[in-house]
Design an enzyme around this catalytic site. Structure first.
Site, PDB file in Angstrom:
ATOM      1  N   ARG A   1      15.927  20.606 -16.440  1.00 52.12           N
ATOM      2  CA  ARG A   1      16.482  20.972 -15.232  1.00 52.12           C
ATOM      3  C   ARG A   1      15.727  21.965 -14.524  1.00 52.12           C
ATOM      4  O   ARG A   1      15.836  22.577 -13.676  1.00 52.12           O
ATOM      5  CB  ARG A   1      18.002  21.524 -15.340  1.00 52.12           C
ATOM      6  CG  ARG A   1      19.006  20.794 -15.849  1.00 52.12           C
ATOM      7  CD  ARG A   1      20.342  20.995 -15.251  1.00 52.12           C
ATOM      8  NE  ARG A   1      21.242  19.797 -15.597  1.00 52.12           N
ATOM      9  CZ  ARG A   1      21.839  20.128 -16.948  1.00 52.12           C
ATOM     10  NH1 ARG A   1      21.398  21.078 -17.736  1.00 52.12           N
ATOM     11  NH2 ARG A   1      22.459  19.187 -17.398  1.00 52.12           N
TER      12      ARG A   1
ATOM     13  N   LYS B   1       5.428  19.510  -3.132  1.00 52.84           N
ATOM     14  CA  LYS B   1       5.785  18.019  -3.041  1.00 52.84           C
ATOM     15  C   LYS B   1       5.226  17.391  -4.476  1.00 52.84           C
ATOM     16  O   LYS B   1       4.097  17.490  -4.762  1.00 52.84           O
ATOM     17  CB  LYS B   1       5.051  17.345  -1.973  1.00 52.84           C
ATOM     18  CG  LYS B   1       5.763  17.426  -0.641  1.00 52.84           C
ATOM     19  CD  LYS B   1       5.271  16.246   0.139  1.00 52.84           C
ATOM     20  CE  LYS B   1       5.915  16.398   1.609  1.00 52.84           C
ATOM     21  NZ  LYS B   1       5.254  15.650   2.738  1.00 52.84           N
TER      22      LYS B   1
ATOM     23  N   GLU C   1       9.849  19.300   5.341  1.00 51.26           N
ATOM     24  CA  GLU C   1       9.567  18.455   6.549  1.00 51.26           C
ATOM     25  C   GLU C   1      10.793  18.106   7.510  1.00 51.26           C
ATOM     26  O   GLU C   1      10.799  17.101   7.955  1.00 51.26           O
ATOM     27  CB  GLU C   1       8.691  17.116   5.730  1.00 51.26           C
ATOM     28  CG  GLU C   1       7.935  16.561   6.868  1.00 51.26           C
ATOM     29  CD  GLU C   1       7.042  15.813   5.936  1.00 51.26           C
ATOM     30  OE1 GLU C   1       6.270  15.916   5.074  1.00 51.26           O
ATOM     31  OE2 GLU C   1       6.830  14.665   6.515  1.00 51.26           O
TER      32      GLU C   1
ATOM     33  N   ARG D   1       5.958  20.607   9.615  1.00 51.39           N
ATOM     34  CA  ARG D   1       5.210  20.175   8.359  1.00 51.39           C
ATOM     35  C   ARG D   1       4.697  18.768   8.789  1.00 51.39           C
ATOM     36  O   ARG D   1       3.823  18.311   8.005  1.00 51.39           O
ATOM     37  CB  ARG D   1       6.283  20.080   7.226  1.00 51.39           C
ATOM     38  CG  ARG D   1       5.458  19.985   5.887  1.00 51.39           C
ATOM     39  CD  ARG D   1       5.931  20.442   4.671  1.00 51.39           C
ATOM     40  NE  ARG D   1       5.273  20.032   3.338  1.00 51.39           N
ATOM     41  CZ  ARG D   1       5.363  20.275   2.120  1.00 51.39           C
ATOM     42  NH1 ARG D   1       6.505  21.276   2.027  1.00 51.39           N
ATOM     43  NH2 ARG D   1       4.598  19.939   1.223  1.00 51.39           N
TER      44      ARG D   1
ATOM     45  N   ASN E   1       0.855  15.416   8.789  1.00 51.41           N
ATOM     46  CA  ASN E   1       0.254  13.999   8.532  1.00 51.41           C
ATOM     47  C   ASN E   1      -0.412  13.648   9.611  1.00 51.41           C
ATOM     48  O   ASN E   1      -0.677  12.135   9.638  1.00 51.41           O
ATOM     49  CB  ASN E   1       1.849  13.275   8.536  1.00 51.41           C
ATOM     50  CG  ASN E   1       2.845  13.877   7.486  1.00 51.41           C
ATOM     51  OD1 ASN E   1       2.262  13.996   6.540  1.00 51.41           O
ATOM     52  ND2 ASN E   1       4.012  13.751   7.664  1.00 51.41           N
TER      53      ASN E   1
ATOM     54  N   HIS F   1      -2.487   5.801   5.557  1.00 47.30           N
ATOM     55  CA  HIS F   1      -1.510   5.340   4.592  1.00 47.30           C
ATOM     56  C   HIS F   1      -1.563   3.824   4.721  1.00 47.30           C
ATOM     57  O   HIS F   1      -1.555   3.239   3.664  1.00 47.30           O
ATOM     58  CB  HIS F   1      -0.083   6.066   4.785  1.00 47.30           C
ATOM     59  CG  HIS F   1       0.138   6.985   4.129  1.00 47.30           C
ATOM     60  ND1 HIS F   1       0.989   8.092   4.605  1.00 47.30           N
ATOM     61  CD2 HIS F   1      -0.563   7.932   3.255  1.00 47.30           C
ATOM     62  CE1 HIS F   1       0.877   9.275   4.108  1.00 47.30           C
ATOM     63  NE2 HIS F   1      -0.230   9.154   3.178  1.00 47.30           N
TER      64      HIS F   1
HETATM   65  N1  LIG Z   1       1.649  16.480  -3.509  1.00 51.24           N
HETATM   66  C1  LIG Z   1       1.081  16.290  -2.354  1.00 51.24           C
HETATM   67  O1  LIG Z   1       1.748  17.279  -1.315  1.00 51.24           O
HETATM   68  C2  LIG Z   1       0.179  15.727  -2.219  1.00 51.24           C
HETATM   69  C3  LIG Z   1      -1.012  15.563  -1.025  1.00 51.24           C
HETATM   70  C4  LIG Z   1      -1.771  14.616  -1.081  1.00 51.24           C
HETATM   71  C5  LIG Z   1      -2.084  13.894  -1.946  1.00 51.24           C
HETATM   72  N2  LIG Z   1      -1.424  13.588  -3.022  1.00 51.24           N
HETATM   73  C6  LIG Z   1      -1.545  12.957  -4.212  1.00 51.24           C
HETATM   74  O2  LIG Z   1      -2.858  13.110  -4.829  1.00 51.24           O
HETATM   75  C7  LIG Z   1      -3.458  12.243  -5.660  1.00 51.24           C
HETATM   76  C8  LIG Z   1      -4.697  12.047  -5.076  1.00 51.24           C
HETATM   77  O3  LIG Z   1      -5.477  13.205  -5.646  1.00 51.24           O
HETATM   78  P1  LIG Z   1      -6.978  13.386  -5.913  1.00 51.24           P
HETATM   79  O4  LIG Z   1      -7.543  12.758  -4.856  1.00 51.24           O
HETATM   80  O5  LIG Z   1      -6.948  14.726  -6.270  1.00 51.24           O
HETATM   81  O6  LIG Z   1      -7.348  12.249  -6.995  1.00 51.24           O
HETATM   82  P2  LIG Z   1      -7.059  12.328  -8.683  1.00 51.24           P
HETATM   83  O7  LIG Z   1      -6.250  13.502  -9.128  1.00 51.24           O
HETATM   84  O8  LIG Z   1      -7.089  11.015  -9.172  1.00 51.24           O
HETATM   85  O9  LIG Z   1      -8.948  12.978  -8.985  1.00 51.24           O
HETATM   86  C9  LIG Z   1      -9.878  12.025  -8.742  1.00 51.24           C
HETATM   87  C10 LIG Z   1     -10.828  11.790  -9.947  1.00 51.24           C
HETATM   88  O10 LIG Z   1     -11.678  12.836  -9.888  1.00 51.24           O
HETATM   89  C11 LIG Z   1     -11.533  13.212 -11.303  1.00 51.24           C
HETATM   90  N3  LIG Z   1     -11.762  14.638 -11.284  1.00 51.24           N
HETATM   91  C12 LIG Z   1     -10.943  15.672 -10.865  1.00 51.24           C
HETATM   92  N4  LIG Z   1     -11.346  16.969 -10.824  1.00 51.24           N
HETATM   93  C13 LIG Z   1     -12.644  16.647 -11.278  1.00 51.24           C
HETATM   94  C14 LIG Z   1     -13.684  17.705 -11.202  1.00 51.24           C
HETATM   95  N5  LIG Z   1     -13.710  19.041 -11.045  1.00 51.24           N
HETATM   96  N6  LIG Z   1     -14.968  17.072 -11.846  1.00 51.24           N
HETATM   97  C15 LIG Z   1     -15.077  15.780 -12.215  1.00 51.24           C
HETATM   98  N7  LIG Z   1     -14.210  14.950 -11.870  1.00 51.24           N
HETATM   99  C16 LIG Z   1     -13.046  15.523 -11.430  1.00 51.24           C
HETATM  100  C17 LIG Z   1     -10.256  12.829 -11.767  1.00 51.24           C
HETATM  101  O11 LIG Z   1     -10.181  12.883 -13.239  1.00 51.24           O
HETATM  102  C18 LIG Z   1     -10.124  11.513 -11.142  1.00 51.24           C
HETATM  103  O12 LIG Z   1     -10.497  10.683 -11.926  1.00 51.24           O
HETATM  104  C19 LIG Z   1      -2.506  10.980  -5.045  1.00 51.24           C
HETATM  105  O13 LIG Z   1      -1.627  10.438  -6.042  1.00 51.24           O
HETATM  106  C20 LIG Z   1      -1.659  11.517  -3.818  1.00 51.24           C
HETATM  107  O14 LIG Z   1      -0.583  10.681  -3.688  1.00 51.24           O
HETATM  108  C21 LIG Z   1      -0.221  14.673  -3.075  1.00 51.24           C
END
Ligand SMILES: NC(=O)c1ccc[n+]([C@@H]2O[C@H](COP(=O)([O-])OP(=O)(O)OC[C@H]3O[C@@H](n4cnc5c(N)ncnc54)[C@H](O)[C@@H]3O)[C@@H](O)[C@H]2O)c1
Ligand SMILES: [Zn+2]
Length: 356
Positions: free
Chosen positions: A121, A143, A234, A238, A242, A249
């Site tokens: 939880r 999020k 949101e 917030r 977007n 998207h």
């Molecule tokens: N929670 C939120 O508010 C929010 C906002 C925007 C996006 N997201 C989510 O985030 C995700 C995308 O995140 P992302 O763009 O960070 O991608 P990711 O986490 O997939 O990272 C991209 C790649 O880079 C590699 N990597 C990460 N750090 C590294 C480093 N320092 N050196 C070398 N390689 C490294 C990872 O292993 C991966 O292969 C999506 O799932 C999206 O839905 C969430």
């Protein structure tokens, strides 16, 4: 060290930003170590880059630490992986006092945060973002979530971390394209809230190797923290975050996740949204031109040809659509955003033609 606070009463937490910060984590968390088990959730390569070193430092400082890895890519955000992490935590004898350290990009942060929100939880967790996108966006605001076959992020929770540790030197190993994608989100913060920051950021794009990451990340975190502090769930403000995301998207969904980077899709989405703002008589023509040129300083990948009509269904199905009504984020001027319900299909279609 820069410290930015997300102010949410009892759920408030600090975001620390500093080059080399990862080494300071054991001492910063000292008072929170009450002999509980700490679990680093990360990816194998990231454990090799920084995770094992962090784990050793924590152990030397008297923490009881273990780690769990998830695959790279969106598969890490699946029910199957969620299940696997929880099972491993039970095997490791984790309990309600266990604290998670999410070490990775947005994928790890979203998955680990969702585990934290639901394990027994809800347990404490900290974010240690390793991509630029995660440093300025996904690690802040609480999020969390995973994907199901019907769509991305359809299962999740708003569950705030206890703190966020941003060490910009971690970006040294990040592939350049991932950095470019994150820079799109940084431009977004300037576009919606701070014209001076927008123009300074875009000028620094001339030489990305010399980009002032520490300062730009801190300013981005500050803008996101201020917005989240006022509107955690949101309800209004917030939504401005977007900006560029409605069409962004749709581009991601159309080309397939993983085919186009999120930040790149958002950059194109911002150009379209800027154009719509101009067409609605809000953004001045010259400002639109400056805006577009500034974004195009990013070395964005060229978009494959697409038929704008095929993107419309994705726009209509966007989670941001409320009761069938699209709340589209526009710019009144660079540095000032708002939402409007006046965006017609025709405007949307034409705005996509200019990014082809
Ligand atoms: N929670 C939120 O508010 C929010 C906002 C925007 C996006 N997201 C989510 O985030 C995700 C995308 O995140 P992302 O763009 O960070 O991608 P990711 O986490 O997939 O990272 C991209 C790649 O880079 C590699 N990597 C990460 N750090 C590294 C480093 N320092 N050196 C070398 N390689 C490294 C990872 O292993 C991966 O292969 C999506 O799932 C999206 O839905 C969430
Ligand atoms: Zn985004």
């Amino acid at each position: 060290m820069k410290t930015i606070n997300v102010n949410l009463e009892k759920r408030s937490y600090p975001i620390y930003v500093e080059n080399g910060l990862i080494k300071e984590i054991p001492s910063i968390l000292k008072d929170h170590n009450k002999d509980q088990k700490w679990i680093i959730i990360s990816q194998h390569r990231l454990m090799e880059f920084f995770g094992f070193e962090l784990m050793n430092q924590l152990k030397q400082a008297g923490y009881s630490v273990d780690y769990i890895t998830v695959p790279t890519g969106e598969t890490a955000k699946s029910i199957l992986e969620f299940n696997r992490i929880i099972s491993q935590m039970i095997e490791m004898k984790c309990d309600r006092s266990t604290t998670i350290l999410a070490l990775g990009g947005g994928v790890v942060g979203d998955a680990a945060g969702f585990v934290a929100s639901s394990f027994m939880r809800g347990i404490d967790y900290y974010q240690i973002p390793t991509t630029l996108l995660a440093m300025v966006d996904s690690s802040i605001g609480g999020k969390t979530g995973i994907n199901i076959a019907e769509g991305k992020n359809l299962v999740g929770a708003i569950y705030q971390p206890k703190g966020v540790f941003v060490d910009p030197t971690i970006l040294e190993s990040l592939p350049k394209e991932e950095v470019v994608s994150g820079l799109g989100e940084i431009l977004k913060y300037g576009a919606i809230k701070d014209a001076t920051f927008f123009s300074a950021t875009s000028q620094h794009l001339e030489n990305i190797d010399a980009f002032p990451f520490e300062d730009a990340i801190a300013r981005s975190c500050e803008i996101k923290a201020t917005i989240v502090s006022q509107d955690e769930r949101e309800g209004g403000l917030r939504r401005l975050l977007n900006f560029g995301h409605t069409i962004g998207h749709a581009l991601e969904a159309h080309f397939g996740y993983g085919q186009i980077r999120h930040g790149d899709a958002v950059s194109y989405g911002m150009i379209s949204a800027g154009w719509i703002s101009k067409e609605l008589g809000l953004l001045k023509k010259d400002d639109y031109k400056t805006f577009k040129q500034s974004i195009l300083r990013l070395p964005l990948p060229i978009l494959n040809k697409f038929d704008p009509v095929s993107l419309l269904p994705f726009i209509k199905n966007d989670k941001k659509t409320i009761s069938g009504q699209l709340h589209f984020v526009i710019l009144n001027q660079i540095g000032s955003a708002d939402t409007t319900e006046k965006v017609t299909d025709e405007l949307l279609l034409n705005s996509m033609k200019i990014i082809q």
